[in-house]
Design an enzyme around this catalytic site. Structure first.
Site, PDB file in Angstrom:
ATOM      1  N   TYR A 161       1.046  -1.107  -0.349  1.00 29.02           N
ATOM      2  CA  TYR A 161      -0.385  -0.071   0.472  1.00 29.02           C
ATOM      3  C   TYR A 161       0.921   1.482   0.278  1.00 29.02           C
ATOM      4  O   TYR A 161       0.573   2.193  -0.532  1.00 29.02           O
ATOM      5  CB  TYR A 161      -0.891  -0.025   1.482  1.00 29.02           C
ATOM      6  CG  TYR A 161      -2.016   1.107   0.822  1.00 29.02           C
ATOM      7  CD1 TYR A 161      -2.909   0.775   0.353  1.00 29.02           C
ATOM      8  CD2 TYR A 161      -1.580   2.529   1.794  1.00 29.02           C
ATOM      9  CE1 TYR A 161      -3.681   1.649   0.197  1.00 29.02           C
ATOM     10  CE2 TYR A 161      -2.695   2.938   1.606  1.00 29.02           C
ATOM     11  CZ  TYR A 161      -4.087   3.383   1.516  1.00 29.02           C
ATOM     12  OH  TYR A 161      -4.793   4.147   0.446  1.00 29.02           O
ATOM     13  N   PHE A 201      -7.396  21.757 -23.898  1.00 29.90           N
ATOM     14  CA  PHE A 201      -8.036  20.898 -24.223  1.00 29.90           C
ATOM     15  C   PHE A 201      -9.374  20.763 -23.290  1.00 29.90           C
ATOM     16  O   PHE A 201      -8.453  21.063 -22.539  1.00 29.90           O
ATOM     17  CB  PHE A 201      -6.582  20.161 -23.551  1.00 29.90           C
ATOM     18  CG  PHE A 201      -7.079  18.769 -24.342  1.00 29.90           C
ATOM     19  CD1 PHE A 201      -7.330  17.947 -24.984  1.00 29.90           C
ATOM     20  CD2 PHE A 201      -7.578  17.505 -22.884  1.00 29.90           C
ATOM     21  CE1 PHE A 201      -7.925  16.723 -26.016  1.00 29.90           C
ATOM     22  CE2 PHE A 201      -7.297  16.368 -23.691  1.00 29.90           C
ATOM     23  CZ  PHE A 201      -8.380  15.857 -24.651  1.00 29.90           C
ATOM     24  N   THR A 202      -9.860  19.410 -23.878  1.00 30.95           N
ATOM     25  CA  THR A 202     -11.124  18.909 -23.279  1.00 30.95           C
ATOM     26  C   THR A 202     -11.510  19.561 -21.886  1.00 30.95           C
ATOM     27  O   THR A 202     -12.199  19.970 -20.844  1.00 30.95           O
ATOM     28  CB  THR A 202     -11.865  18.245 -23.942  1.00 30.95           C
ATOM     29  OG1 THR A 202     -10.833  16.918 -23.685  1.00 30.95           O
ATOM     30  CG2 THR A 202     -12.084  18.743 -25.334  1.00 30.95           C
ATOM     31  N   ASP A 228       1.622  21.114 -20.081  1.00 26.77           N
ATOM     32  CA  ASP A 228       0.861  19.670 -20.396  1.00 26.77           C
ATOM     33  C   ASP A 228       1.949  18.768 -21.074  1.00 26.77           C
ATOM     34  O   ASP A 228       1.976  19.486 -22.256  1.00 26.77           O
ATOM     35  CB  ASP A 228      -0.561  19.569 -20.763  1.00 26.77           C
ATOM     36  CG  ASP A 228      -0.581  18.449 -20.977  1.00 26.77           C
ATOM     37  OD1 ASP A 228      -0.424  17.131 -20.947  1.00 26.77           O
ATOM     38  OD2 ASP A 228      -2.175  18.284 -21.301  1.00 26.77           O
ATOM     39  N   LYS A 240      -0.390   7.958 -23.251  1.00 25.87           N
ATOM     40  CA  LYS A 240       0.472   8.762 -24.800  1.00 25.87           C
ATOM     41  C   LYS A 240       1.828   8.192 -24.550  1.00 25.87           C
ATOM     42  O   LYS A 240       2.711   7.055 -24.666  1.00 25.87           O
ATOM     43  CB  LYS A 240      -0.013  10.044 -24.796  1.00 25.87           C
ATOM     44  CG  LYS A 240      -1.490  10.420 -24.741  1.00 25.87           C
ATOM     45  CD  LYS A 240      -2.513  10.542 -23.182  1.00 25.87           C
ATOM     46  CE  LYS A 240      -3.822  11.162 -23.910  1.00 25.87           C
ATOM     47  NZ  LYS A 240      -4.062  10.862 -22.898  1.00 25.87           N
ATOM     48  N   ARG A 278     -13.105  16.191 -33.467  1.00 24.02           N
ATOM     49  CA  ARG A 278     -12.342  17.248 -32.281  1.00 24.02           C
ATOM     50  C   ARG A 278     -13.116  18.435 -33.521  1.00 24.02           C
ATOM     51  O   ARG A 278     -12.962  19.260 -33.755  1.00 24.02           O
ATOM     52  CB  ARG A 278     -10.961  17.470 -32.678  1.00 24.02           C
ATOM     53  CG  ARG A 278     -10.352  15.747 -31.929  1.00 24.02           C
ATOM     54  CD  ARG A 278      -9.889  15.978 -30.206  1.00 24.02           C
ATOM     55  NE  ARG A 278     -11.420  16.101 -29.872  1.00 24.02           N
ATOM     56  CZ  ARG A 278     -10.926  15.259 -28.163  1.00 24.02           C
ATOM     57  NH1 ARG A 278     -10.364  15.165 -27.836  1.00 24.02           N
ATOM     58  NH2 ARG A 278     -12.041  15.404 -27.374  1.00 24.02           N
ATOM     59  N   PHE A 324     -19.358  15.135 -25.958  1.00 23.46           N
ATOM     60  CA  PHE A 324     -18.453  14.864 -27.260  1.00 23.46           C
ATOM     61  C   PHE A 324     -18.131  12.982 -26.596  1.00 23.46           C
ATOM     62  O   PHE A 324     -18.279  12.150 -27.388  1.00 23.46           O
ATOM     63  CB  PHE A 324     -17.218  15.199 -27.406  1.00 23.46           C
ATOM     64  CG  PHE A 324     -15.762  15.153 -27.081  1.00 23.46           C
ATOM     65  CD1 PHE A 324     -15.909  16.296 -25.386  1.00 23.46           C
ATOM     66  CD2 PHE A 324     -15.233  13.989 -26.729  1.00 23.46           C
ATOM     67  CE1 PHE A 324     -14.694  16.418 -24.859  1.00 23.46           C
ATOM     68  CE2 PHE A 324     -14.224  13.917 -25.328  1.00 23.46           C
ATOM     69  CZ  PHE A 324     -14.157  14.871 -24.914  1.00 23.46           C
TER      70      PHE A 324
HETATM   71  N1  F0G Z   1      -4.187  16.738 -21.824  1.00 25.66           N
HETATM   72  C1  F0G Z   1      -3.302  16.502 -23.156  1.00 25.66           C
HETATM   73  C2  F0G Z   1      -2.593  16.631 -24.254  1.00 25.66           C
HETATM   74  C3  F0G Z   1      -4.512  15.476 -23.851  1.00 25.66           C
HETATM   75  O1  F0G Z   1      -4.220  14.973 -24.979  1.00 25.66           O
HETATM   76  C4  F0G Z   1      -5.445  14.747 -22.248  1.00 25.66           C
HETATM   77  C5  F0G Z   1      -5.964  13.284 -23.294  1.00 25.66           C
HETATM   78  C6  F0G Z   1      -5.000  14.704 -21.798  1.00 25.66           C
HETATM   79  C7  F0G Z   1      -4.318  15.696 -21.006  1.00 25.66           C
HETATM   80  C8  F0G Z   1      -6.003  14.101 -19.813  1.00 25.66           C
HETATM   81  O2  F0G Z   1      -5.390  13.101 -19.598  1.00 25.66           O
HETATM   82  O3  F0G Z   1      -7.165  10.947 -20.631  1.00 25.66           O
HETATM   83  O4  F0G Z   1      -4.993  10.479 -19.567  1.00 25.66           O
HETATM   84  O5  F0G Z   1      -7.559  12.057 -18.342  1.00 25.66           O
HETATM   85  N2  F0G Z   1      -6.478  12.625 -24.312  1.00 25.66           N
HETATM   86  C9  F0G Z   1      -7.209  12.023 -24.190  1.00 25.66           C
HETATM   87  C10 F0G Z   1      -6.943  11.472 -26.355  1.00 25.66           C
HETATM   88  C11 F0G Z   1      -8.051  11.512 -23.636  1.00 25.66           C
HETATM   89  O6  F0G Z   1      -7.452  10.964 -26.625  1.00 25.66           O
HETATM   90  O7  F0G Z   1      -6.994  12.826 -26.898  1.00 25.66           O
HETATM   91  P1  F0G Z   1      -6.343  12.124 -19.329  1.00 25.66           P
END
Ligand code: F0G
Length: 471
Positions: free
Chosen positions: A85, A137-138, A228, A271, A395, A462
């Site tokens: 843990y 970014f979303t 990021d 990624k 997108r 989305f």
């Molecule tokens: N920042 C970037 C630039 C991203 O592309 C993503 C996720 C995140 C943060 C969030 O990270 O998914 O690990 O919680 N992008 C994915 C995509 C979902 O399909 O582009 P996460």
């Protein structure tokens, strides 16, 4: 219309072709269901590729997130998971990998990127503060807004133009940033939210010159830069290739130098780092670290596992080292460019230059007769699935969501459909099949009608929105 045979990468760049620096040890069978079954699956999914079952997908280009193939070394590392843990040895391996490859001092693991975004946003944004960044970014913007912040896009104008050939379309426009700081005052800026590469702009990189100049500007005003780092290894490739003075600098050294101009970073390790799950925060400031280390136990798990199993942290530590190898990154971006070259040879409109992780089809130019309110990029993703079982993602206006104040859709200039390439998963032959599918859908473009949204969830719509075809 040009119909020339696509050039090999070697011909394209006037040198001999490259090949992947690995061979395949294990395979996973693919299956393509019939067109009739695909139509049924698409209606069932409300014309949203996120709602398809992956068993109904042939080539899955939904995302490069968590979809990479791990190496034999990473799998071997999984067997070395220390599932204590607290204080797992794999945490310390992860900590030293992040310290040595990214260069930050203090590390907090999280289950994935948005877990890290949540914590940094809560810790570093006071309600009413502004968060300038190089395009939204979303999930990043949502967490900034949930913390009371107001995101302001300060990316260069070229980023919003899918045809501009600017080599670093991820750069911050320092004049826009300065104007914002002068208007609201430096104490109203939470931090600069810098992403490399910029996902929503088409995987476009930030130059070293830009981050250096940004550092100078932020130092003058006492403003922090938080990075990021999700696709920073890919960003380093573009610096090596395109920026003066870096041609013989290894990717790993470029990555470290870039990070050295920033104060902290968050990461979706799903990624660049070649793992199926994982993320982290890394900072140089002890006080901020203390707060993050405390917050992580509320939302994710103890600060030495952050929602991950020991084996996940081990795979991530090994994946980080693999992700900065020059031959890996060259093959990775090389494959994305291979697909881009095929589509470009057929005059299919895509975001240029091709970025690091995906091909972005320009749905505005693909379907000029479909207004943005009828979701051209969503339509294109649906048509591509219907034609050949290839899964992509929207997108554009759906991803952009609504303005909280006015309730209107945000109408981004970029209306794109993303063909995202998982790392080390598909072959060049798969890319040929994808290119031919896009061409078929392109040839049928004039007969294609748009969609209307029939269900809209409140957050990150989305992922779960549903659509119907317009007659
Ligand atoms: N920042 C970037 C630039 C991203 O592309 C993503 C996720 C995140 C943060 C969030 O990270 O998914 O690990 O919680 N992008 C994915 C995509 C979902 O399909 O582009 P996460």
């Amino acid at each position: 219309m040009t119909q020339a045979a696509p050039l090999t990468m070697g011909q394209q760049f006037g040198r001999r072709s490259w090949a992947e620096p690995w061979k395949i040890k294990m395979v996973e069978p693919l299956r393509m269901i019939s067109r009739q079954e695909r139509q049924a699956a698409l209606s069932e999914a409300g014309y949203n590729t996120f709602l398809l079952r992956s068993d109904d997908v042939y080539i899955d280009l939904l995302t490069d997130s968590g979809t990479s193939a791990m190496s034999d070394r990473q799998w071997a590392g999984m067997m070395l998971g220390d599932e204590a843990y607290a204080g797992s040895r794999n945490y310390y391996n992860l900590e030293s990998a992040i310290q040595s490859y990214y260069g930050y001092k203090y590390i907090v693991p999280t289950h994935q990127g948005r877990g890290a975004e949540h914590l940094i946003s809560q810790a570093a944004i006071k309600p009413g503060q502004f968060v300038p960044g190089n395009m939204y970014f979303t999930t990043t913007r949502l967490h900034q807004e949930l913390a009371g912040g107001v995101f302001v896009d300060v990316i260069i104008d070229e980023a919003h133009d899918s045809a501009s050939l600017h080599p670093f379309k991820g750069d911050i426009d320092l004049d826009k940033l300065t104007a914002l700081i002068e208007r609201v005052g430096a104490d109203k800026i939470a931090y600069v939210s810098l992403a490399g590469t910029v996902n929503m702009a088409g995987g476009q990189p930030v130059s070293m010159a830009n981050v250096k100049a940004l550092r100078g500007l932020c130092d003058r005003y006492g403003i922090k830069i938080y990075l990021d780092a999700t696709r920073m290894a890919e960003n380093a490739f573009f610096i090596q290739e395109q920026e003066d003075g870096y041609a013989s600098t290894p990717i790993a050294a470029i990555l470290r130098e870039f990070c050295s101009y920033t104060d902290a970073a968050w990461m979706s390790a799903k990624k660049d780092s070649l793992v199926n799950i994982g993320g982290w925060l890394a900072v140089n400031d002890w006080d901020l670290f203390e707060e993050l280390r405390n917050l992580v136990v509320v939302y994710e798990g103890l600060h030495t596992y952050g929602g991950l199993a020991g084996r996940d942290m081990e795979a991530m530590a090994i994946g980080i080292a693999e992700s900065v190898q020059d031959d890996h990154i060259h093959a990775r971006v090389g494959q994305v460019r291979y697909l881009g070259a095929l589509l470009t040879a057929w005059d299919i409109p895509i975001v240029q230059p091709v970025g690091g992780h995906a091909i972005f089809l320009d749905a505005r130019r693909f379907y000029p007769h479909i207004p943005q309110a009828q979701f051209p990029a969503q339509t294109l993703a649906a048509e591509l699935y219907l034609d050949s079982g290839i899964r992509s993602m929207e997108r554009g206006v759906v991803s952009a969501g609504r303005n909280k104040e006015t309730g209107d859709h945000y109408y981004p200039r970029l209306e794109l459909t993303r063909l995202t390439i998982p790392r080390r998963v598909y072959t060049q032959a798969h890319m040929d099949v994808v290119a031919e599918a896009v061409k078929t859908v392109y040839d049928a473009r004039e007969r294609t009608r748009g969609l209307r949204m029939v269900y809209e969830p409140k957050y990150l719509r989305f992922f779960q929105a549903r659509f119907e075809r317009l007659e």
